[in-house]
Design a protein around this motif. Structure first.
Motif, PDB file in Angstrom:
ATOM      1  N   VAL A 193      19.431   3.048 -32.326  1.00  0.00           N
ATOM      2  CA  VAL A 193      20.042   3.146 -33.655  1.00  0.00           C
ATOM      3  C   VAL A 193      21.410   3.803 -33.515  1.00  0.00           C
ATOM      4  CG1 VAL A 193      19.831   4.136 -35.977  1.00  0.00           C
ATOM      5  CG2 VAL A 193      17.766   3.466 -34.699  1.00  0.00           C
ATOM      6  N   ILE A 194      22.400   3.240 -34.143  1.00  0.00           N
ATOM      7  CA  ILE A 194      23.711   3.889 -34.154  1.00  0.00           C
ATOM      8  C   ILE A 194      24.107   4.155 -35.599  1.00  0.00           C
ATOM      9  CG2 ILE A 194      25.070   1.730 -33.964  1.00  0.00           C
ATOM     10  CD1 ILE A 194      26.840   3.451 -31.940  1.00  0.00           C
ATOM     11  N   THR A 195      24.469   5.409 -35.851  1.00  0.00           N
ATOM     12  CA  THR A 195      24.788   5.863 -37.193  1.00  0.00           C
ATOM     13  C   THR A 195      26.302   5.975 -37.322  1.00  0.00           C
ATOM     14  OG1 THR A 195      22.733   7.102 -37.323  1.00  0.00           O
ATOM     15  CG2 THR A 195      24.502   7.807 -38.765  1.00  0.00           C
ATOM     16  N   ILE A 196      26.849   5.305 -38.318  1.00  0.00           N
ATOM     17  CA  ILE A 196      28.300   5.351 -38.524  1.00  0.00           C
ATOM     18  C   ILE A 196      28.592   6.190 -39.758  1.00  0.00           C
ATOM     19  CG2 ILE A 196      30.400   3.982 -38.802  1.00  0.00           C
ATOM     20  CD1 ILE A 196      28.812   3.519 -36.144  1.00  0.00           C
ATOM     21  N   LYS A 197      29.219   7.339 -39.507  1.00  0.00           N
ATOM     22  CA  LYS A 197      29.536   8.242 -40.619  1.00  0.00           C
ATOM     23  C   LYS A 197      30.732   7.733 -41.414  1.00  0.00           C
ATOM     24  CE  LYS A 197      27.941  12.725 -39.085  1.00  0.00           C
ATOM     25  NZ  LYS A 197      28.318  13.592 -37.979  1.00  0.00           N
ATOM     26  N   ARG A 198      30.633   7.935 -42.712  1.00  0.00           N
ATOM     27  CA  ARG A 198      31.744   7.615 -43.600  1.00  0.00           C
ATOM     28  C   ARG A 198      32.926   8.510 -43.238  1.00  0.00           C
ATOM     29  NH1 ARG A 198      29.976   8.282 -49.719  1.00  0.00           N
ATOM     30  NH2 ARG A 198      30.174  10.457 -49.122  1.00  0.00           N
ATOM     31  N   SER A 199      34.133   7.953 -43.230  1.00  0.00           N
ATOM     32  CA  SER A 199      35.288   8.792 -42.898  1.00  0.00           C
ATOM     33  C   SER A 199      35.607   9.710 -44.073  1.00  0.00           C
ATOM     34  CB  SER A 199      36.502   7.915 -42.578  1.00  0.00           C
ATOM     35  OG  SER A 199      36.905   7.223 -43.734  1.00  0.00           O
ATOM     36  N   ALA A 200      36.183  10.862 -43.744  1.00  0.00           N
ATOM     37  CA  ALA A 200      36.512  11.862 -44.765  1.00  0.00           C
ATOM     38  C   ALA A 200      37.430  11.254 -45.826  1.00  0.00           C
ATOM     39  CB  ALA A 200      37.172  13.074 -44.110  1.00  0.00           C
ATOM     40  N   SER A 201      38.338  10.353 -45.391  1.00  0.00           N
ATOM     41  CA  SER A 201      39.315   9.782 -46.324  1.00  0.00           C
ATOM     42  C   SER A 201      38.654   8.860 -47.344  1.00  0.00           C
ATOM     43  CB  SER A 201      40.386   9.016 -45.545  1.00  0.00           C
ATOM     44  OG  SER A 201      39.797   7.897 -44.903  1.00  0.00           O
ATOM     45  N   GLU A 202      37.424   8.413 -47.043  1.00  0.00           N
ATOM     46  CA  GLU A 202      36.748   7.493 -47.965  1.00  0.00           C
ATOM     47  C   GLU A 202      35.700   8.188 -48.824  1.00  0.00           C
ATOM     48  OE1 GLU A 202      36.903   3.066 -46.967  1.00  0.00           O
ATOM     49  OE2 GLU A 202      35.531   3.959 -45.497  1.00  0.00           O
ATOM     50  N   THR A 203      35.558   9.498 -48.650  1.00  0.00           N
ATOM     51  CA  THR A 203      34.538  10.221 -49.396  1.00  0.00           C
ATOM     52  C   THR A 203      34.946  10.344 -50.861  1.00  0.00           C
ATOM     53  OG1 THR A 203      33.968  11.459 -47.419  1.00  0.00           O
ATOM     54  CG2 THR A 203      33.244  12.396 -49.509  1.00  0.00           C
ATOM     55  N   PRO A 204      34.088   9.895 -51.778  1.00  0.00           N
ATOM     56  CA  PRO A 204      34.454  10.010 -53.211  1.00  0.00           C
ATOM     57  C   PRO A 204      34.361  11.464 -53.691  1.00  0.00           C
ATOM     58  CG  PRO A 204      32.334   8.875 -52.941  1.00  0.00           C
ATOM     59  CD  PRO A 204      32.796   9.269 -51.571  1.00  0.00           C
ATOM     60  N   GLN A 205      34.804  11.678 -54.926  1.00  0.00           N
ATOM     61  CA  GLN A 205      34.855  13.032 -55.473  1.00  0.00           C
ATOM     62  C   GLN A 205      33.488  13.725 -55.354  1.00  0.00           C
ATOM     63  OE1 GLN A 205      36.553  12.979 -59.380  1.00  0.00           O
ATOM     64  NE2 GLN A 205      37.392  15.051 -59.152  1.00  0.00           N
ATOM     65  N   ASP A 206      32.426  13.010 -55.774  1.00  0.00           N
ATOM     66  CA  ASP A 206      31.081  13.525 -55.548  1.00  0.00           C
ATOM     67  C   ASP A 206      30.558  12.888 -54.270  1.00  0.00           C
ATOM     68  OD1 ASP A 206      28.430  14.124 -55.395  1.00  0.00           O
ATOM     69  OD2 ASP A 206      27.957  13.612 -57.484  1.00  0.00           O
ATOM     70  N   PRO A 207      30.400  13.694 -53.204  1.00  0.00           N
ATOM     71  CA  PRO A 207      30.050  13.098 -51.900  1.00  0.00           C
ATOM     72  C   PRO A 207      28.681  12.440 -51.862  1.00  0.00           C
ATOM     73  CG  PRO A 207      30.024  15.506 -51.788  1.00  0.00           C
ATOM     74  CD  PRO A 207      30.599  15.148 -53.119  1.00  0.00           C
ATOM     75  N   VAL A 208      27.851  12.693 -52.875  1.00  0.00           N
ATOM     76  CA  VAL A 208      26.559  12.009 -52.919  1.00  0.00           C
ATOM     77  C   VAL A 208      26.760  10.544 -53.343  1.00  0.00           C
ATOM     78  CG1 VAL A 208      24.301  11.975 -54.066  1.00  0.00           C
ATOM     79  CG2 VAL A 208      25.249  14.130 -53.253  1.00  0.00           C
ATOM     80  N   ASP A 209      27.855  10.305 -54.066  1.00  0.00           N
ATOM     81  CA  ASP A 209      28.196   8.915 -54.407  1.00  0.00           C
ATOM     82  C   ASP A 209      28.544   8.146 -53.135  1.00  0.00           C
ATOM     83  OD1 ASP A 209      27.814   8.433 -57.091  1.00  0.00           O
ATOM     84  OD2 ASP A 209      29.713   9.358 -57.684  1.00  0.00           O
ATOM     85  N   ASP A 210      28.410   6.837 -53.222  1.00  0.00           N
ATOM     86  CA  ASP A 210      28.677   6.026 -52.040  1.00  0.00           C
ATOM     87  C   ASP A 210      29.069   4.628 -52.498  1.00  0.00           C
ATOM     88  OD1 ASP A 210      28.915   5.567 -49.302  1.00  0.00           O
ATOM     89  OD2 ASP A 210      26.829   4.960 -49.097  1.00  0.00           O
TER      90      ASP A 210
END
Lengths: 177, 177
Positions: free
Chosen positions: B160-177
């Protein structure tokens, strides 16, 4: 997508066999390497660059060199030198294989706690992802031996893919590798 | 190594955006998909087959359909049908992109708890590896939302390879996606 830019840089953490010792790679690290070639690199040999990191654990008890006589500071220097040579022979296995099939690579040795050093090197070298082998131990066995791959999955600052050793390659004592 | 056999089969778990809803993919799953193309598939479009799995969570409270009137059993059937259509529109995003660049793919929808269903589908479909996006939440946030990727890393019976969301793409509420 058709234009190939910089190759994808894949760090592969490798170590020596606990059974056969240097220069033989562990079953797990050989498996992780072969998996990477077969499933990721495939025929696209110019699209990838493999970065082999071997971390040597410093002898805590010196038992490895029980048969040596330490009579002068130079004896210790030669011991260190010998360990380095052993590490180089291990890396040679991987580098030679890459050279034979035309995949670019680099390889280097560091000393320390493998899991900590691997994560530190990820920070310095910034690979696109990290491949680590894993003995596939059960939870009970893991309590005693810890696993480098679990630590890296949690702490390495790049995507990590863990390649489990196949059941058919598991030695009699599964802690061996 | 130069001879290409069967393509490498990569399962990619995808879901809809919590902000924009269907048919928009979540930031994480779009990121995982784009990473896979850029860093793994590269120009070797015939060497890989992507398997898109979208797991729909059954409505527990029906709030999603608050504005509907349920007067007959058929109304429930049409609700289920509508959800399926939404899922198909999501998958279309990924399939269309693959089609445009010439990468073979399959896509399908399942219902249930995403982490359980993904691991179950891995067992059925036997991909070479699984790619999952991850919001990159801190430990405090993770306590409340759980993460599908952590569960899959532990339980899926394939790498399994997990790709983290980049900081620049994190919305105001980080639980949002």
């Amino acid at each position: 997508m058709a234009v190939e830019g910089e190759p994808t840089r894949v760090m592969v953490a490798v170590n020596e066999s606990t059974i056969k010792g240097y220069p033989h790679p562990s079953i797990s690290s050989r498996g992780a390497f072969e998996w990477t070639l077969k499933k990721i690199v495939r025929s696209n040999t110019s699209g990838f660059k493999l970065l082999f990191l071997h971390v040597q654990v410093p002898d805590e008890d010196g038992f490895d060199d029980m048969d040596s006589i330490f009579a002068s500071p130079e004896d210790f220097a030669s011991m260190k030198h010998r360990n380095k040579i052993r590490g180089l022979h291990l890396l040679e296995y991987f580098v030679k294989h890459c050279h034979d099939i035309g995949v670019a690579c680099e390889a280097w040795i560091k000393k320390g706690d493998p899991k900590e050093v691997i994560c530190h090197e990820v920070n310095c070298v910034r690979p696109d992802f990290l491949v680590v082998g894993n003995r596939g131990l059960g939870p009970f066995q893991r309590v005693f031996v810890g696993t480098v791959s679990e630590f890296c999955v949690k702490h390495a600052e790049c995507p990590v893919i863990t390649i489990k050793r196949s059941a058919s390659e598991t030695p009699q004592d599964p802690v061996d590798d």
